[in-house]
Design a protein around this motif. Sequence first.
Motif, PDB file in Angstrom:
ATOM      1  N   GLN A   1      67.253  15.830 -45.901  1.00 37.98           N
ATOM      2  CA  GLN A   1      66.488  15.241 -46.998  1.00 37.98           C
ATOM      3  C   GLN A   1      65.000  15.476 -46.775  1.00 37.98           C
ATOM      4  O   GLN A   1      64.502  15.392 -45.654  1.00 37.98           O
ATOM      5  CB  GLN A   1      66.763  13.733 -47.084  1.00 37.98           C
ATOM      6  CG  GLN A   1      68.201  13.400 -47.428  1.00 37.98           C
ATOM      7  CD  GLN A   1      68.466  11.900 -47.301  1.00 37.98           C
ATOM      8  OE1 GLN A   1      68.448  11.340 -46.208  1.00 37.98           O
ATOM      9  NE2 GLN A   1      68.704  11.255 -48.420  1.00 37.98           N
ATOM     10  N   LEU A   2      64.282  15.742 -47.877  1.00 38.88           N
ATOM     11  CA  LEU A   2      62.855  16.045 -47.796  1.00 38.88           C
ATOM     12  C   LEU A   2      62.175  15.504 -49.049  1.00 38.88           C
ATOM     13  O   LEU A   2      62.647  15.729 -50.161  1.00 38.88           O
ATOM     14  CB  LEU A   2      62.630  17.555 -47.683  1.00 38.88           C
ATOM     15  CG  LEU A   2      61.191  18.041 -47.547  1.00 38.88           C
ATOM     16  CD1 LEU A   2      60.571  17.552 -46.240  1.00 38.88           C
ATOM     17  CD2 LEU A   2      61.126  19.563 -47.610  1.00 38.88           C
ATOM     18  N   TRP A   3      61.055  14.770 -48.838  1.00 39.94           N
ATOM     19  CA  TRP A   3      60.265  14.243 -49.949  1.00 39.94           C
ATOM     20  C   TRP A   3      58.813  14.649 -49.746  1.00 39.94           C
ATOM     21  O   TRP A   3      58.328  14.741 -48.621  1.00 39.94           O
ATOM     22  CB  TRP A   3      60.348  12.716 -50.023  1.00 39.94           C
ATOM     23  CG  TRP A   3      61.727  12.184 -50.226  1.00 39.94           C
ATOM     24  CD1 TRP A   3      62.358  11.944 -51.409  1.00 39.94           C
ATOM     25  CD2 TRP A   3      62.657  11.809 -49.195  1.00 39.94           C
ATOM     26  NE1 TRP A   3      63.617  11.453 -51.188  1.00 39.94           N
ATOM     27  CE2 TRP A   3      63.834  11.351 -49.852  1.00 39.94           C
ATOM     28  CE3 TRP A   3      62.625  11.813 -47.807  1.00 39.94           C
ATOM     29  CZ2 TRP A   3      64.948  10.913 -49.148  1.00 39.94           C
ATOM     30  CZ3 TRP A   3      63.728  11.386 -47.104  1.00 39.94           C
ATOM     31  CH2 TRP A   3      64.874  10.935 -47.775  1.00 39.94           C
ATOM     32  N   CYS A   4      58.119  14.872 -50.859  1.00 37.23           N
ATOM     33  CA  CYS A   4      56.704  15.253 -50.810  1.00 37.23           C
ATOM     34  C   CYS A   4      55.923  14.351 -51.755  1.00 37.23           C
ATOM     35  O   CYS A   4      56.246  14.252 -52.945  1.00 37.23           O
ATOM     36  CB  CYS A   4      56.525  16.719 -51.209  1.00 37.23           C
ATOM     37  SG  CYS A   4      54.805  17.259 -51.230  1.00 37.23           S
ATOM     38  N   HIS A   5      54.887  13.685 -51.212  1.00 37.85           N
ATOM     39  CA  HIS A   5      54.007  12.841 -52.013  1.00 37.85           C
ATOM     40  C   HIS A   5      52.580  13.079 -51.531  1.00 37.85           C
ATOM     41  O   HIS A   5      52.258  12.831 -50.366  1.00 37.85           O
ATOM     42  CB  HIS A   5      54.372  11.361 -51.872  1.00 37.85           C
ATOM     43  CG  HIS A   5      55.751  11.029 -52.354  1.00 37.85           C
ATOM     44  ND1 HIS A   5      56.119  11.144 -53.673  1.00 37.85           N
ATOM     45  CD2 HIS A   5      56.850  10.607 -51.691  1.00 37.85           C
ATOM     46  CE1 HIS A   5      57.389  10.792 -53.816  1.00 37.85           C
ATOM     47  NE2 HIS A   5      57.857  10.468 -52.623  1.00 37.85           N
ATOM     48  N   GLY A   6      51.739  13.557 -52.437  1.00 34.32           N
ATOM     49  CA  GLY A   6      50.379  13.876 -52.045  1.00 34.32           C
ATOM     50  C   GLY A   6      50.369  15.026 -51.059  1.00 34.32           C
ATOM     51  O   GLY A   6      50.973  16.067 -51.279  1.00 34.32           O
ATOM     52  N   HIS A   7      49.705  14.828 -49.953  1.00 36.80           N
ATOM     53  CA  HIS A   7      49.659  15.832 -48.886  1.00 36.80           C
ATOM     54  C   HIS A   7      50.476  15.368 -47.691  1.00 36.80           C
ATOM     55  O   HIS A   7      50.095  15.591 -46.532  1.00 36.80           O
ATOM     56  CB  HIS A   7      48.209  16.109 -48.476  1.00 36.80           C
ATOM     57  CG  HIS A   7      47.416  16.815 -49.523  1.00 36.80           C
ATOM     58  ND1 HIS A   7      47.529  18.165 -49.754  1.00 36.80           N
ATOM     59  CD2 HIS A   7      46.522  16.351 -50.433  1.00 36.80           C
ATOM     60  CE1 HIS A   7      46.720  18.519 -50.735  1.00 36.80           C
ATOM     61  NE2 HIS A   7      46.101  17.435 -51.168  1.00 36.80           N
ATOM     62  N   ARG A   8      51.625  14.742 -47.960  1.00 38.81           N
ATOM     63  CA  ARG A   8      52.504  14.270 -46.903  1.00 38.81           C
ATOM     64  C   ARG A   8      53.933  14.680 -47.205  1.00 38.81           C
ATOM     65  O   ARG A   8      54.388  14.584 -48.340  1.00 38.81           O
ATOM     66  CB  ARG A   8      52.438  12.745 -46.756  1.00 38.81           C
ATOM     67  CG  ARG A   8      51.077  12.187 -46.364  1.00 38.81           C
ATOM     68  CD  ARG A   8      51.188  10.684 -46.201  1.00 38.81           C
ATOM     69  NE  ARG A   8      49.930  10.066 -45.778  1.00 38.81           N
ATOM     70  CZ  ARG A   8      49.085   9.461 -46.596  1.00 38.81           C
ATOM     71  NH1 ARG A   8      49.369   9.417 -47.888  1.00 38.81           N
ATOM     72  NH2 ARG A   8      47.980   8.920 -46.148  1.00 38.81           N
ATOM     73  N   LEU A   9      54.629  15.109 -46.169  1.00 43.33           N
ATOM     74  CA  LEU A   9      56.053  15.402 -46.255  1.00 43.33           C
ATOM     75  C   LEU A   9      56.806  14.334 -45.467  1.00 43.33           C
ATOM     76  O   LEU A   9      56.443  14.012 -44.336  1.00 43.33           O
ATOM     77  CB  LEU A   9      56.361  16.792 -45.679  1.00 43.33           C
ATOM     78  CG  LEU A   9      55.885  17.989 -46.508  1.00 43.33           C
ATOM     79  CD1 LEU A   9      56.028  19.273 -45.703  1.00 43.33           C
ATOM     80  CD2 LEU A   9      56.656  18.103 -47.806  1.00 43.33           C
TER      81      LEU A   9
END
Length: 724
Positions: free
Chosen positions: A309-317
């Motif tokens: 699982q991988l999520w990206c929000h702003g400049h964060r993974l």
Amino acid sequence: MAALREEIALCEVAAGAGRDSLLGVEPGREADHFLVTDNSRTVTVYKVSDQKPLGCWSVRQGQNITCPAVCNFPTGEYVVVHDDKVLRIWKDEDVNLDKAFKATLSANVYRIHSLPNTDLVVLFKQGAVRCLDALLAKPQQTIEAVISDEEVIKWTELLIEAQQPILIFVTEKHGNYFVYVQTFHPHNLNKYALLPGDEKSIPLSFTACVQNRNVSLLCLGSSGCVYKVLVPFTKNDPKENQTLLWTLLLKSVMPCSSRNGGSLVVLDGNNVAVLGTSTEVAKECLSIWDLKFQTLQTSKELPLGTSGQLWCHGHRLFLLHGKFLTVNPFKCEISSLASVLGKLKSVQAPDPQALSTFVNWRTFQGEGPEFQDSEQSVSSKEQMKRVLRTRKNNDTRCKPGALTAEQLLSDIKGASKKHIEEQVPKFLSNTQTPDFQISVGQIATGIVSRCKVESTFYPQKSLVQLVRTQALSYSLCPDLMMVAIGKTDVHLLQLCLQQFPDIPEPVICACLKTFLSISDDCLEGINVTTDSVSEHPCIEPKEKIERQTKVVQNGFDPASVEEKSGAPQLIQTSDSKIDTPATCPITAKRAALLNAILQSAYSETFLLPHLKDLTAQHVILFLQYLHFLYVKCSENVSMTLPGPCPPTLNQIMDWICLLLDAHFAVMVMIPEAKELLRNLYMFVKDQVWVYSELNKMEGSWKELQRLRRETNLGFYCIEVHELF
């Protein structure tokens, strides 16, 4: 170019759930807040910079959260769905989720989407889309079936184009894939069939972004390739069944045998992040790929494994690495051919003393009579020489008698200890040296490297001077503290703990072992800074303490616990039994060293395993000192210790909890710890009672403020409030 920074362990996740370990990670109200929804019953809000939870809410036993919780940005509320149809809305101050707002819907919900400055969008499992406000106005409204029977939603995302939301979701039926695009202004739904780019490749993950009035839909296939298709917002003929064909975008980003599948997210218009098994090593890794030039920008191995699982929000993974949910900050720059080929140089500000970029080569070669007789050319050459001479003098002789870093590093390799201790102050006297911090790090590294080779060589005075410049950190000279531990140089270790912000947890524990192991006789002859205990009543005569009449504040009364009374007495006379530490169990110098440990920065996750290496005797001694500090804090109304830089109550309590967590079984079994544990238990029980009463008072004051009517009381008024 793209780069991954050091990961941060945010929280521990229950193992064994595989790819469904978490339902989702969504942004919270603040830029640094994120909602983490597990696969069972709990929603937690974390602050990334503190790596600690701000709030946690759970549904009742027997209920299950079925879609990730999101934040309603316009209202600041949180929204979640459990048991497919039950909608819950709550705020930060709500304690019990079971008492929060509840609405039961008429159809099963697949996902709730939330973006700043937009209304919440609810996607049902049958493909229908509603805004949250419309649902709350009539929760039991009929929800139509948009997708056909046996058609299942696989992925969905809410995008923004021209400040208007666009919902896209992909469905699957008997191996065939379809994409739906829902626009809201005007309200329109379009359906497209997707033809695979490779018949043998099964889609593992989808992601999308908006480009040129089209949705750019990307797919990571089981073949290890990334495919792309452009999905238009609207059809020319809405009734016509239009088919879209995948095109190959990236090849071999991961092998076909990825254990947990893979995940794909868009970082910006030119870069994507891929989570899967590396093609070069048999380990899972996180990698960033450049779409424009189809090159690998950076990658990071994940030896503990992931859930896929991988999520990206702003400049964060966000991803699961082993048992922990980790935050991986990243940075992406504009792609160019020069950066891909490694030829791009960093652009620096021009030096005001630098020479002009225009050079007349004939002047330097003496060609042409017009240049030989020119006074301007002679003046230019003289000016050039003058500038070069000035810059050289600034580098080598900024201050009379000062040494350069190169000269001092050369002396360190073979000079005596006395000579080096004489030369280091000369170098440090000139703080205007270019790259002073880097030079200090190089000098410290040079001294430490020689100390590791020659056991008799240890210029402690010079190392202390280098640390006191405040130009050093643990990263600049990683071996410095380990060498000091080997030499039992507690003075240098104390300075490092006070000034280094990046000390790893294993080194902190090694320092703690050294401070607890060193004898009092050895400490007598060592210079230790005792600012944190200079005004602390550590060593008072025992007879004086016994003669004093004790007024116990903040609810601490061990005798009340002995009597098992319902409300502890806040005043204790001299005849009462006092079962608290009257004097500090350690000397002032050892207390100052342990205070440096208490005030060090650490992460509980990484510190706890190393604390288990402490012996039982050391743990008991440290707990006795912490108990003493805790009692002294509670005797003051301000709940603080005296002195210029004492440890705080939170630091003391955190370390007590850490030590008990690491050695709970040992502390329960050994007889020496029985009295200490009993005292801690009695003290905490009294504190809990006091805080409970304070909470009641706080609630009463809030109620009075709510009921108070706004009236003009004039310039002077006396009010009496009676609390029941």
